[in-house]
Structure formats: C-alpha cells, structure tokens
Scaffold this motif. Structure first.
Motif, PDB file in Angstrom:
ATOM      1  N   GLY A   1       0.812  -1.208   0.000  1.00  0.00           N
ATOM      2  CA  GLY A   1       0.000   0.000   0.000  1.00  0.00           C
ATOM      3  C   GLY A   1       0.844   1.257   0.000  1.00  0.00           C
ATOM      4  O   GLY A   1       0.507   2.242  -0.662  1.00  0.00           O
ATOM      5  N   GLY A   2       1.960   1.238   0.730  1.00  0.00           N
ATOM      6  CA  GLY A   2       2.829   2.398   0.794  1.00  0.00           C
ATOM      7  C   GLY A   2       3.584   2.665  -0.485  1.00  0.00           C
ATOM      8  O   GLY A   2       4.248   3.702  -0.616  1.00  0.00           O
ATOM      9  N   HIS A   3       3.502   1.741  -1.442  1.00  0.00           N
ATOM     10  CA  HIS A   3       4.150   1.921  -2.740  1.00  0.00           C
ATOM     11  C   HIS A   3       3.177   2.472  -3.775  1.00  0.00           C
ATOM     12  O   HIS A   3       3.484   2.479  -4.963  1.00  0.00           O
ATOM     13  N   ILE A   4       1.996   2.893  -3.317  1.00  0.00           N
ATOM     14  CA  ILE A   4       0.968   3.462  -4.185  1.00  0.00           C
ATOM     15  C   ILE A   4       0.770   4.923  -3.798  1.00  0.00           C
ATOM     16  O   ILE A   4       0.528   5.231  -2.625  1.00  0.00           O
ATOM     17  N   ILE A   5       0.896   5.832  -4.761  1.00  0.00           N
ATOM     18  CA  ILE A   5       0.885   7.269  -4.487  1.00  0.00           C
ATOM     19  C   ILE A   5      -0.276   7.926  -5.234  1.00  0.00           C
ATOM     20  O   ILE A   5      -0.152   8.298  -6.406  1.00  0.00           O
ATOM     21  N   PRO A   6      -1.436   8.075  -4.583  1.00  0.00           N
ATOM     22  CA  PRO A   6      -2.548   8.791  -5.222  1.00  0.00           C
ATOM     23  C   PRO A   6      -2.322  10.298  -5.146  1.00  0.00           C
ATOM     24  O   PRO A   6      -2.060  10.847  -4.071  1.00  0.00           O
ATOM     25  N   MET A   7      -2.423  10.962  -6.279  1.00  0.00           N
ATOM     26  CA  MET A   7      -2.148  12.384  -6.355  1.00  0.00           C
ATOM     27  C   MET A   7      -3.443  13.201  -6.251  1.00  0.00           C
ATOM     28  O   MET A   7      -4.547  12.690  -6.440  1.00  0.00           O
ATOM     29  N   ARG A   8      -3.276  14.489  -5.995  1.00  0.00           N
ATOM     30  CA  ARG A   8      -4.440  15.375  -5.873  1.00  0.00           C
ATOM     31  C   ARG A   8      -5.235  15.470  -7.173  1.00  0.00           C
ATOM     32  O   ARG A   8      -6.437  15.709  -7.156  1.00  0.00           O
ATOM     33  N   ASP A   9      -4.561  15.313  -8.306  1.00  0.00           N
ATOM     34  CA  ASP A   9      -5.245  15.422  -9.595  1.00  0.00           C
ATOM     35  C   ASP A   9      -5.881  14.108 -10.041  1.00  0.00           C
ATOM     36  O   ASP A   9      -6.423  14.022 -11.148  1.00  0.00           O
ATOM     37  N   GLY A  10      -5.804  13.076  -9.208  1.00  0.00           N
ATOM     38  CA  GLY A  10      -6.400  11.796  -9.537  1.00  0.00           C
ATOM     39  C   GLY A  10      -5.448  10.780 -10.129  1.00  0.00           C
ATOM     40  O   GLY A  10      -5.775   9.588 -10.207  1.00  0.00           O
ATOM     41  N   HIS A  11      -4.265  11.228 -10.577  1.00  0.00           N
ATOM     42  CA  HIS A  11      -3.290  10.281 -11.114  1.00  0.00           C
ATOM     43  C   HIS A  11      -2.756   9.406  -9.978  1.00  0.00           C
ATOM     44  O   HIS A  11      -2.709   9.823  -8.823  1.00  0.00           O
TER      45      HIS A  11
END
Length: 278
Positions: A177-187
């Motif tokens: 889970g810590g290797h997944i980076i959800p960004m503010r723009d949805g990417h």
C-alpha cells in the motif's frame, strides 16, 4: 513521492557504505521547507529529465522503514529545483532471489516499461552518479493527504487497474500500500520497483480486485503495442539492466496477457500478498 506517513528520516551523516546500521538521531523532515532559492520547479518532461540527470544532490535525510538505503535529497541546477529519492547501489541489501547490485537497474527498467505504456505509473527516474556512487534517482511525488490508502487500494479506480496490469507485466513482487501514491489530480503513481522482472512468477500485490476478470480493451491495445516495443527498441533498452532471460520472460508475460485477455490470478506457488501489506 510519498511513502507511509509520517515520513521519518535519519541524519544522512550516519550512513556509511560499509555500515548500514540505523544508529544516530532520528528526525522528522518537512519536505515542503526545502529551500531552493530562486529556482523554480521543472515544467515538462525535458526539464524534469535535465534536472534529474544534471542537478546537484543535497542529501537531507534517510527513510528508515525502507529495506534498502533510501535517501531524500534536494536536487538543483542553476535555475531548477525539486525533491528526489536517491537509492545508491552500494546501499542495496543482498537478496536470495535477485542478483546483488541489480535493484537500481530494475527500477530504471520499470520506468522504461511505464513510459512505453503511456500510463505514467512510475515517476521520472534515472540512473546516475551521486554522493555514494551510482544509483537510482527519482522525482519525489507528494501524495494527496486526504486519501485513506487502506480504503483506496480496495477501490475500483482506473489508475489502480492500470497499475495491476503494469505489475503483471513487470512481475512486481512487492506492491505494498505504501508503494501506491494517489495524487491530488487523480493520477496514481507506483514506487519501489527494485524487485521486479524475476524470470520466475513472483507477483505479490494488494491489487487482486480484478483477478480473473477480462482485461479492458484499452489495456489490450496498450499490451499489443508493448509487445512490439519489447521486440524492438524497448527490449534493447532493457538489456542494459536485465538479463536476456528476464527480458524474454517479460515478453512472454505480455504475450500471456494477450492470449488469455484476463487479469492474472494468484498462482498458489508464491505468497499472493506482500508483507507487511502497508
């Protein structure tokens, strides 16, 4: 690039190539306070590539929860400035199932495949010299702090589904889970790809939501294009970092996905989930 929050790091003066013990003062860094002077953030892929390849690294701290030495740095040219991750080859921990000194090259290979898909799963990444020798340098991505990762990894999110296909291609043995980076723009970015591309089936991930389900038509179109690229220039680029067998097995994994047109399922021969999961 944000790992598990909060990010806790160590004074980098404690790091020595011959002594990887985690002794020394532990501090929490606020990456937003890095002073880049009058330098601006890079705009566009060309400026990002220039900064990562030519910028001077100013080491600020170390991620203590990383298995291998992972250093946080400000990276600057005369006009550009940003934050990055630097993983020196000298700080890689030996593994029983991956050749020593190859993890940085696997990170670069994952970025090459990511770029070939057009999905931008892996942040901009280069292999270059740094204060502790050759290593991987990757642009830091600030995750959206409002996203609950424990809930997000179970979501039917298009970015996560593309990442699941990407992980099947590169044979990712550690999609925590810590290797997944959800960004503010949805990417959605993915990081830490040092244990990918094994010639043996090792897919270990939290992203089994789509296991056994049909691949989307857009995914099949990307895989068709990727298959051709792996037989051409992309395959040659990967040969600089992977063995010929590892590249052939990557080609075969893509062909298998195109043949079955299904998301893979756990094989039962290898733990399906990473540990710890976050």
């Amino acid at each position: 690039m944000a790992q598990d929050e909060p990010v806790v790091e160590q004074d980098v003066d404690e790091y020595d190539e011959d002594d990887h013990e985690d002794d020394g003062d532990v501090v929490e860094l606020d990456l937003t306070t890095f002073d880049h002077g009058d330098r601006r953030a890079p705009e566009g892929p060309d400026e990002v590539a220039t900064l990562l390849r030519e910028g001077e690294l100013d080491l600020e701290g170390r991620l203590l929860d990383a298995s291998n030495v992972t250093l946080i740095a400000a990276i600057r040219t005369d006009t550009l400035g940003a934050t990055c991750v630097y993983k020196p080859v000298a700080g890689e921990r030996p593994l029983w199932d991956f050749p020593d000194g190859t993890l940085a090259g696997r990170e670069i290979s994952a970025h090459l495949v990511s770029e070939a898909t057009g999905w931008g799963v892996v942040p901009p990444t280069v292999l270059r010299e740094g204060p502790y020798g050759s290593g991987m340098v990757q642009l830091w991505m600030d995750a959206d702090p409002a996203v609950d990762l424990a809930e997000f990894v179970r979501a039917d999110d298009p970015g996560l589904r593309r990442m699941a296909v990407f992980d099947a291609v590169v044979n990712n043995a550690d999609r925590k889970g810590g290797h997944i980076i959800p960004m503010r723009d949805g990417h959605v970015y993915g990081v830490d790809h040092g244990i990918c591309f094994s010639p043996d089936p090792k897919l270990r991930t939290l992203l089994w939501r789509w296991a056994g389900k049909p691949l989307l038509l857009e995914h099949l179109a990307v895989l068709e294009r990727l298959a051709g690229q792996l037989r051409g220039e992309l395959g040659e680029q990967l040969h600089a970092h992977l063995t010929r067998r590892e590249v052939r097995r990557t080609q075969q994994r893509v062909e298998d996905l195109l043949r079955t047109q299904l998301h893979p399922q756990p094989s039962g021969d290898w733990p399906a989930l990473p540990w710890p999961p976050f």
